[in-house]
Write a protein that holds these residues in place. Sequence first.
Motif, PDB file in Angstrom:
ATOM      1  N   SER A   6       5.571   9.530   7.400  1.00  0.00           N
ATOM      2  CA  SER A   6       5.427  10.630   6.543  1.00  0.00           C
ATOM      3  C   SER A   6       4.301  10.618   5.708  1.00  0.00           C
ATOM      4  O   SER A   6       3.670  11.287   4.954  1.00  0.00           O
ATOM      5  CB  SER A   6       6.517  10.514   5.515  1.00  0.00           C
ATOM      6  OG  SER A   6       6.843   9.533   4.615  1.00  0.00           O
ATOM      7  N   VAL A   7       3.388   9.649   5.891  1.00  0.00           N
ATOM      8  CA  VAL A   7       2.114   9.412   5.028  1.00  0.00           C
ATOM      9  C   VAL A   7       0.687   9.445   5.796  1.00  0.00           C
ATOM     10  O   VAL A   7       0.691   9.541   7.020  1.00  0.00           O
ATOM     11  CB  VAL A   7       2.072   7.896   4.215  1.00  0.00           C
ATOM     12  CG1 VAL A   7       3.334   7.647   3.501  1.00  0.00           C
ATOM     13  CG2 VAL A   7       2.082   6.754   5.327  1.00  0.00           C
ATOM     14  N   ASP A   8      -0.259   9.884   5.149  1.00  0.00           N
ATOM     15  CA  ASP A   8      -1.433  10.192   5.757  1.00  0.00           C
ATOM     16  C   ASP A   8      -2.065   8.595   6.053  1.00  0.00           C
ATOM     17  O   ASP A   8      -2.841   8.493   6.990  1.00  0.00           O
ATOM     18  CB  ASP A   8      -2.340  10.935   4.960  1.00  0.00           C
ATOM     19  CG  ASP A   8      -1.963  12.340   4.780  1.00  0.00           C
ATOM     20  OD1 ASP A   8      -1.473  12.944   5.610  1.00  0.00           O
ATOM     21  OD2 ASP A   8      -1.940  12.938   3.504  1.00  0.00           O
ATOM     22  N   LYS A  76       0.681 -11.356   8.596  1.00  0.00           N
ATOM     23  CA  LYS A  76       2.076 -11.112   8.774  1.00  0.00           C
ATOM     24  C   LYS A  76       2.381  -9.586   7.883  1.00  0.00           C
ATOM     25  O   LYS A  76       3.053  -8.891   8.333  1.00  0.00           O
ATOM     26  CB  LYS A  76       2.942 -12.124   8.152  1.00  0.00           C
ATOM     27  CG  LYS A  76       4.298 -12.047   8.248  1.00  0.00           C
ATOM     28  CD  LYS A  76       5.174 -13.228   7.585  1.00  0.00           C
ATOM     29  CE  LYS A  76       6.853 -12.974   7.876  1.00  0.00           C
ATOM     30  NZ  LYS A  76       7.504 -14.364   7.558  1.00  0.00           N
ATOM     31  N   LEU A  77       1.705  -9.368   6.831  1.00  0.00           N
ATOM     32  CA  LEU A  77       1.890  -8.496   5.896  1.00  0.00           C
ATOM     33  C   LEU A  77       1.461  -7.137   6.743  1.00  0.00           C
ATOM     34  O   LEU A  77       2.213  -5.754   6.647  1.00  0.00           O
ATOM     35  CB  LEU A  77       1.057  -8.255   4.675  1.00  0.00           C
ATOM     36  CG  LEU A  77       1.202  -7.143   3.915  1.00  0.00           C
ATOM     37  CD1 LEU A  77       2.547  -6.747   3.430  1.00  0.00           C
ATOM     38  CD2 LEU A  77       0.418  -7.304   2.666  1.00  0.00           C
ATOM     39  N   SER A  84       6.732  -1.063  10.314  1.00  0.00           N
ATOM     40  CA  SER A  84       7.844  -0.333   9.246  1.00  0.00           C
ATOM     41  C   SER A  84       7.494   0.980   8.978  1.00  0.00           C
ATOM     42  O   SER A  84       8.515   1.912   8.554  1.00  0.00           O
ATOM     43  CB  SER A  84       7.962  -1.097   7.933  1.00  0.00           C
ATOM     44  OG  SER A  84       8.295  -2.459   8.327  1.00  0.00           O
ATOM     45  N   TYR A  85       6.180   1.506   8.842  1.00  0.00           N
ATOM     46  CA  TYR A  85       5.796   2.812   8.286  1.00  0.00           C
ATOM     47  C   TYR A  85       4.750   3.482   9.203  1.00  0.00           C
ATOM     48  O   TYR A  85       3.768   4.044   8.872  1.00  0.00           O
ATOM     49  CB  TYR A  85       5.032   2.274   7.008  1.00  0.00           C
ATOM     50  CG  TYR A  85       6.042   1.904   5.692  1.00  0.00           C
ATOM     51  CD1 TYR A  85       6.948   2.517   5.291  1.00  0.00           C
ATOM     52  CD2 TYR A  85       5.880   0.423   5.535  1.00  0.00           C
ATOM     53  CE1 TYR A  85       7.834   2.174   4.264  1.00  0.00           C
ATOM     54  CE2 TYR A  85       6.895  -0.011   4.769  1.00  0.00           C
ATOM     55  CZ  TYR A  85       7.610   0.647   3.882  1.00  0.00           C
ATOM     56  OH  TYR A  85       8.581   0.433   3.178  1.00  0.00           O
ATOM     57  N   GLY A  86       5.610   3.678  10.552  1.00  0.00           N
ATOM     58  CA  GLY A  86       4.600   4.668  11.469  1.00  0.00           C
ATOM     59  C   GLY A  86       3.811   4.187  12.648  1.00  0.00           C
ATOM     60  O   GLY A  86       3.518   5.120  13.167  1.00  0.00           O
ATOM     61  N   ILE A  92      -4.223   2.205   8.116  1.00  0.00           N
ATOM     62  CA  ILE A  92      -4.269   1.139   7.153  1.00  0.00           C
ATOM     63  C   ILE A  92      -5.536   0.825   6.630  1.00  0.00           C
ATOM     64  O   ILE A  92      -6.463   0.783   7.392  1.00  0.00           O
ATOM     65  CB  ILE A  92      -3.506   0.021   7.531  1.00  0.00           C
ATOM     66  CG1 ILE A  92      -1.952   0.309   8.034  1.00  0.00           C
ATOM     67  CG2 ILE A  92      -3.457  -0.955   6.490  1.00  0.00           C
ATOM     68  CD1 ILE A  92      -1.445  -0.787   8.502  1.00  0.00           C
ATOM     69  N   TYR A  93      -5.854   0.991   5.275  1.00  0.00           N
ATOM     70  CA  TYR A  93      -7.084   0.561   4.508  1.00  0.00           C
ATOM     71  C   TYR A  93      -6.832  -0.573   3.699  1.00  0.00           C
ATOM     72  O   TYR A  93      -5.866  -0.400   2.868  1.00  0.00           O
ATOM     73  CB  TYR A  93      -7.572   1.826   3.800  1.00  0.00           C
ATOM     74  CG  TYR A  93      -8.079   2.886   4.666  1.00  0.00           C
ATOM     75  CD1 TYR A  93      -9.509   3.141   5.165  1.00  0.00           C
ATOM     76  CD2 TYR A  93      -7.160   3.932   4.983  1.00  0.00           C
ATOM     77  CE1 TYR A  93      -9.952   4.261   5.818  1.00  0.00           C
ATOM     78  CE2 TYR A  93      -7.743   4.900   5.902  1.00  0.00           C
ATOM     79  CZ  TYR A  93      -9.039   5.020   6.277  1.00  0.00           C
ATOM     80  OH  TYR A  93      -9.522   6.001   6.954  1.00  0.00           O
ATOM     81  N   VAL A  94      -7.562  -1.722   4.158  1.00  0.00           N
ATOM     82  CA  VAL A  94      -7.330  -2.828   3.154  1.00  0.00           C
ATOM     83  C   VAL A  94      -8.364  -2.450   1.924  1.00  0.00           C
ATOM     84  O   VAL A  94      -9.506  -2.672   2.011  1.00  0.00           O
ATOM     85  CB  VAL A  94      -7.759  -3.946   3.836  1.00  0.00           C
ATOM     86  CG1 VAL A  94      -7.773  -5.289   2.714  1.00  0.00           C
ATOM     87  CG2 VAL A  94      -6.867  -4.292   5.092  1.00  0.00           C
TER      88      VAL A  94
END
Length: 203
Positions: A6-8, A76-77, A84-86, A92-94
């Motif tokens: 559900s997130v961009d 691991k993170l 878990s999220y898509g 994903i941006y660090v």
Amino acid sequence: ASLNGSVDFIAVNHYTSRYAYEPHPCPNEVGGPSPSGLGWLEDQCVTDSTTDAAGVPIGLEAGSDWLYVVPWGFKKLLVWIFESYGGQGTDIYVTENGVDCPNESELTLPAVLNDTFRIAYHNQYWAAMADAVSGHGVNVRGYFVWSLIDNFEWADGFSKLFGMVYVARDEPGSLTRHSKRSFTEWFRETALGLTNGAHGRGQ
């Protein structure tokens, strides 16, 4: 489950990791104010530790007493967030990742520029991130080092140095910038590796 897909994008600030276990009972499981005043540390309903059951530290201690070098925890993170999220549908941006070297704030020029501890940290964390990408398909789209220059670090003020560029605050009337080895070597070589189509240091 309703957040899945559900997130961009997801932004992650990460510096270190801890071992964790669940306290019994969770002290704030019914909600409301934190009973001990620890706030979000207690609201997590876990107790964390920087050592394992045998008392062995989770990693090398950095300049800050809360920061340990744990690159496997970073990987691991990233994998956990990805799964878990898509998955592939979520970027994903660090947005923060960095370290202060032990006793760095006590050093002066030119010794403070020889930040091999920081270079080793970024090499290891960069390699862990690259492994999450190549080995697990994690969709990392950006990586930002904390930080470019030494700055005011919250309650620690100027006593902790996270920058790849040293600011000479001890020189009267001067805030001269001096590039540390992490900037002239690690950052430069990593950026050139990406420009040339490689994965950067550690790959």
